[in-house]
Design a protein around this motif. Structure first.
Motif, short mmCIF file in Angstrom:
data_model
loop_
_atom_site.label_atom_id
_atom_site.label_comp_id
_atom_site.label_asym_id
_atom_site.label_seq_id
_atom_site.Cartn_x
_atom_site.Cartn_y
_atom_site.Cartn_z
N LYS A 361 1.05 -1.29 0.09
CA LYS A 361 -0.09 0.13 0.25
C LYS A 361 0.96 1.14 -0.13
O LYS A 361 0.66 2.20 -0.74
N GLU A 365 0.86 4.14 -2.55
CA GLU A 365 0.72 5.47 -2.52
C GLU A 365 2.15 6.77 -2.94
O GLU A 365 1.65 7.73 -3.81
N ARG A 369 2.42 9.69 -6.35
CA ARG A 369 2.71 11.11 -5.96
C ARG A 369 3.06 11.32 -7.80
O ARG A 369 3.83 10.32 -8.51
#
Length: 372
Positions: A361, A365, A369
């Motif tokens: 996870k 994430e 970006r």
């Protein structure tokens, strides 16, 4: 010394394959003069002479495997060494009964020495039929190779062609994979990283390296060495990332050190240097050891998801597939986004499913970006 044996090459290496001889019988040599080049699982190593003298004999030919402590050369005019030679030399007396006389050097299987047992008559038969007895497992008592074993191998060679023994890096890879299969309890989970925010300047590999560093800091259980025999683990503060590099010789895994405390530019320069050293086979053995987690960027060739193999004592490996444009649901409508597929294999003896999922996870994430 009369016999110069293959010295300890360090880093846990137990054998080497002869690449090229630079001397021959009758040649005078000086101290530190190059005798031969050998290939280990890590690199090409040049072996110098330990003394001045005249070469009486060279043991082995290009392609032969030599184990640590086995003789490489004999020097003229030196005092006899006792117990230095594995197998039979010309000074050994002929036996009166074939079955009472077994000769041969030890080979390695799964880290253990296995004595090749065969009588002189069986070895002679193998030479006549062009059978490599080092590739056979004997069917006779105590695994002794029999004439029937030789004849069966010869028939197989004639009908299917001769077997090509794995050497160097490929042999080491085969052993490592067998060890992993024997010891690790692997579980794989997969997901897709949405990287549509990236611009064209983003370095996919370096973004992966950064994401792995972030995930290890958030979920340090995946950056450990695990001892399956004693059921213990070492929590490691520094993240040393092994990065799989595909070559014609086989798979190399050089180690990119301390990834969480270096800039991406520095890491890219370091990885370029490691890959260059791997391609030229000049990489120092220590640069291939000590990984705490591994990345396989197989998607640069082909493939979407995988179940990459965890090699002890590490407990996790990340696989990155090839990115693709895909239709996704985005803010209530259809959109085309760039997607990077990820696969994480972990050793379930040391890592829980929750730890692995949280690790993945964080990677997702970080990769989502626009930049780092």
């Amino acid at each position: 010394m009369k016999y110069f044996k293959l010295p300890d090459l360090g880093e846990g290496l137990t054998e080497a394959e002869i690449v090229e001889w630079h001397v021959k019988a009758g040649d005078p040599v000086k101290v530190d003069q190059l005798l031969l080049s050998v290939e280990t699982a890590k690199a090409i190593v040049e072996v110098p002479s330990p003394q001045e003298g005249v070469i009486a004999a060279c043991f082995g030919e290009a392609g032969d495997t030599v184990h640590i402590g086995e003789p490489l050369v004999e020097f003229q005019g030196e005092q006899e060494d006792s117990g230095t030679v594995v197998g039979s030399l010309s000074k050994q007396e002929s036996p009166s009964q074939d079955d009472a006389f077994i000769i041969g050097a030890a080979r390695k299987e799964q880290g253990h020495s296995v004595r090749i047992k065969a009588t002189p008559s069986v070895r002679a038969l193998a030479r006549r039929l062009h059978v490599d007895i080092s590739q056979l497992r004997g069917s006779g008592p105590d695994n002794k190779i029999t004439s029937e074993d030789i004849e069966q191998a010869a028939r197989l060679n004639e009908s299917k062609g001769e077997a090509e023994p794995l050497r160097g890096v490929r042999k080491t890879m085969a052993r490592a994979m067998a060890l992993a299969h024997e010891q690790v309890v692997p579980v794989s989970i997969c997901d897709d990283a949405d990287i549509h925010e990236w611009d064209e300047t983003q370095d996919v590999t370096m973004r992966m390296v950064h994401a792995i560093g972030q995930a290890c800091e958030a979920e340090p259980a995946l950056n450990v060495w695990f001892d399956g025999e004693h059921l213990s683990r070492r929590m490691l503060k520094q993240i040393d990332l092994g990065i799989a590099v595909d070559t014609e010789q086989g798979l190399f895994v050089p180690v990119l050190r301390d990834i969480s405390n270096r800039t991406l530019d520095d890491l890219r320069a370091g990885l370029n240097n490691l890959r260059k050293a791997v391609k030229s086979r000049q990489i120092p053995p220590q640069e291939m050891l000590g990984a705490t987690i591994t990345l396989s960027n197989f998607g640069t060739i082909a493939g979407r998801y995988a179940n990459p193999v965890v090699v002890p004592p590490t407990v996790a490996i990340i696989g990155a597939g090839g990115w693709r444009d895909e239709v996704v649901a985005w803010e209530g409508a259809s959109a085309i986004h760039r997607i990077l597929p990820l696969s994480l294999t972990f050793d379930h003896r040391a890592i829980t499913g929750g730890e692995a999922a949280r690790f993945l996870k964080v990677m997702l994430e970080d990769l989502a970006r626009a930049s780092v």
